[in-house]
Design an enzyme around this catalytic site. Structure first.
Site, PDB file in Angstrom:
ATOM      1  CE1 TYR A 143      -3.273  -2.899   0.992  1.00  0.00           C
ATOM      2  CE2 TYR A 143      -4.563  -0.899   1.191  1.00  0.00           C
ATOM      3  CZ  TYR A 143      -4.501  -2.267   1.064  1.00  0.00           C
ATOM      4  OH  TYR A 143      -5.655  -2.997   1.020  1.00  0.00           O
ATOM      5  CE  LYS A 188       2.011 -17.746  -2.202  1.00  0.00           C
ATOM      6  NZ  LYS A 188       1.083 -18.899  -2.267  1.00  0.00           N
ATOM      7  CG  ASP A 220      -1.764 -20.315  -0.591  1.00  0.00           C
ATOM      8  OD1 ASP A 220      -1.161 -20.252   0.499  1.00  0.00           O
ATOM      9  OD2 ASP A 220      -1.297 -20.928  -1.578  1.00  0.00           O
ATOM     10  CG  ASP A 244      -8.048  -4.920   2.217  1.00  0.00           C
ATOM     11  OD1 ASP A 244      -8.981  -4.443   2.876  1.00  0.00           O
ATOM     12  OD2 ASP A 244      -8.013  -4.929   0.968  1.00  0.00           O
ATOM     13  CG  ASP A 248     -13.622  -7.347   3.001  1.00  0.00           C
ATOM     14  OD1 ASP A 248     -13.252  -6.543   3.885  1.00  0.00           O
ATOM     15  OD2 ASP A 248     -14.248  -6.991   1.979  1.00  0.00           O
TER      16      ASP A 248
HETATM   17  C1  IPM Z   1     -10.253  -1.161   4.192  1.00  0.00           C
HETATM   18  C2  IPM Z   1     -10.362  -0.671   2.762  1.00  0.00           C
HETATM   19  C3  IPM Z   1      -9.153   0.180   2.414  1.00  0.00           C
HETATM   20  C4  IPM Z   1      -7.936  -0.710   2.503  1.00  0.00           C
HETATM   21  C5  IPM Z   1      -9.192   0.888   1.046  1.00  0.00           C
HETATM   22  C6  IPM Z   1     -10.456   1.632   0.814  1.00  0.00           C
HETATM   23  C7  IPM Z   1      -8.014   1.822   0.903  1.00  0.00           C
HETATM   24  O1  IPM Z   1     -10.533  -1.728   1.872  1.00  0.00           O
HETATM   25  O2  IPM Z   1     -10.156  -0.317   5.103  1.00  0.00           O
HETATM   26  O3  IPM Z   1     -10.306  -2.370   4.397  1.00  0.00           O
HETATM   27  O4  IPM Z   1      -7.636  -1.452   1.564  1.00  0.00           O
HETATM   28  O5  IPM Z   1      -7.262  -0.651   3.536  1.00  0.00           O
HETATM   29 MN    MN Z   2     -10.855  -3.646   2.879  1.00  0.00          MN
END
Ligand code: IPM
Ligand code: MN
Ligand code: NAD
Length: 352
Positions: A143, A188, A220, A244, A248
């Site tokens: 990032y 990884k 993975d 990240d 999710d």
């Molecule tokens: C998160 C989001 C951010 C990230 C993006 C919007 C920059 O996906 O906070 O999880 O990837 O960190």
């Molecule tokens: Mn995210």
């Protein structure tokens, strides 16, 4: 009586709707637990681009630095998707994380009892108290590494220093010590040099934490194991991009991405608290967003930045109780009451 200065970064899409509910709940908690809160708003993301031309105005950084903590909704949306990369709403989010030195992102994935049947994972796989803490490195890696583009190619760089890995590893080991003393470091290392440095550094830090059981897992495999047997995890520590993605994934085990809170910490008192989800442009303005991730982020703020653990617990308990009867559409199940974003905020306040 303690008075806290909180900066609100409502952002874009569903950001304002969900932050408004979180503010209501924080005000209610203040009343009940005898403290006061002073709010200031600042612009971040697409709304900041529209008003000032840039996603992170200097004034926003200054306001955040002058406050006890920051609550963020979400940024981004199709309107700004064609902005150049360094002037997108998301660049503003990375900018504020960098400017405030928020290197440690805590993303708990906890299943609230009543939501077990809302999870796509079978009951017996989830168990009775799934509780995973993902510790995501937040100000390094791909990032923040060098990137570029020429006529025929583009590149982004995954780079970590020993110092960066050490400090996030310490946060994760300290967290494991307060929990079940089990830490999984996800990398990884079979492919990436940066991951080999990551793994070696985590092993070195582990010498200071002999009580913590440490294991290493490729990312993975971890993605698969989260679905196969989430109960095996206590604390996970990983890089910015892997964290990240895995968070999710972990959110869905807990029923919905609308449930997952996060804390971004710098080592000092100031933290930034935000749901892990985005601005959800597909449902923005419809009043149906789930505000609980943001409300639970306020609970994290009370715990980690404002030293009000009882207020944090009260909010979490109120959320658990409300979920027994009422749900926003993302976690709705037959026989329960379907509520709007605002009604959910009101119900949590009433329960508090
Ligand atoms: C998160 C989001 C951010 C990230 C993006 C919007 C920059 O996906 O906070 O999880 O990837 O960190
Ligand atoms: Mn995210
Ligand atoms: P998203 O998290 O915004 O949405 C993914 C899906 O989850 C959508 O169907 C959405 O409706 C649903 N969802 C998300 N939050 C919800 C909630 N609280 N209640 C009910 N449903 C919810 O991810 P995306 O669609 O990939 O990204 C949309 C925009 O948000 C993009 O511009 C992206 O860059 C941005 N984004 C910002 C942040 C942040 O500000 N921290 C995080 C992730 C994505």
């Amino acid at each position: 009586m303690e008075n806290y200065k909180i900066t609100l970064l409502k952002g874009d899409g569903i950001g304002p709707e969900i932050v408004n509910q979180a503010v209501k709940v924080l005000d209610k908690a203040a009343e009940k637990f005898n403290f006061t809160v002073e709010y200031d708003e600042a612009l971040l993301g697409g709304c900041a681009i529209d008003a000032t031309g840039v996603p992170l105005p200097e004034e926003t950084v200054a306001k955040c630095k002058a406050s006890d903590s920051v609550i963020l909704g979400a940024v981004g949306g199709p309107k700004w998707d064609n902005q150049p990369g360094n002037n997108r709403p998301e660049a503003g989010l990375l900018g504020i994380r960098g400017a405030l030195g928020l290197f440690a992102n805590l993303r708990p994935s906890v299943i609230f009892g009543p939501l077990k049947s809302a999870s796509p994972i079978k009951d017996e796989i989830i168990g009775d108290n799934m509780d995973i803490m993902i510790v995501r490195e937040l100000t390094g890696g791909i990032y923040f590494g060098e990137r570029g583009r020429d006529d025929s190619s583009a590149w982004d760089t995954e780079k970590y220093s020993v110092a960066e890995v050490e400090r996030i590893a310490r946060v994760a080991f300290d967290m494991a010590m307060k929990r079940n003393k089990k830490l999984t470091s996800v990398d990884k290392a079979n492919v990436l040099e940066s991951s080999r440095l990551w793994r070696q550094t985590v092993i070195n830090v582990s010498k200071d934490y002999p009580e913590v059981e440490l294991n290493h897992m490729y990312v993975d495999n971890c993605a698969m194991q989260l679905v196969r047997n989430p109960k095996q995890f206590d604390v996970i520590v990983t890089s910015n991009i892997f964290g990240d993605i895995l968070s999710d994934e972990a959110s869905m085990i807990a029923g919905s991405i609308g449930m997952l809170a996060s804390a971004s910490l710098s080592g000092g008192k100031l933290g930034l608290y935000e749901p892990i989800h985005g601005s959800a442009p597909d449902i923005a303005g419809k009043g149906i967003a789930n505000p609980l991730a943001t409300i639970l982020s306020v609970a994290m703020m009370l715990r980690y930045s404002l030293a009000q653990p009882e207020a944090a617990e009260a909010i979490e308990a109120a959320v658990a109780k409300v979920l027994e009867t009422s749900r926003t559409p993302d976690i709705y199940e037959e026989g329960l009451t379907k509520v709007s974003c605002e009604e959910m905020g009101d119900l949590v306040c009433a329960q508090l």
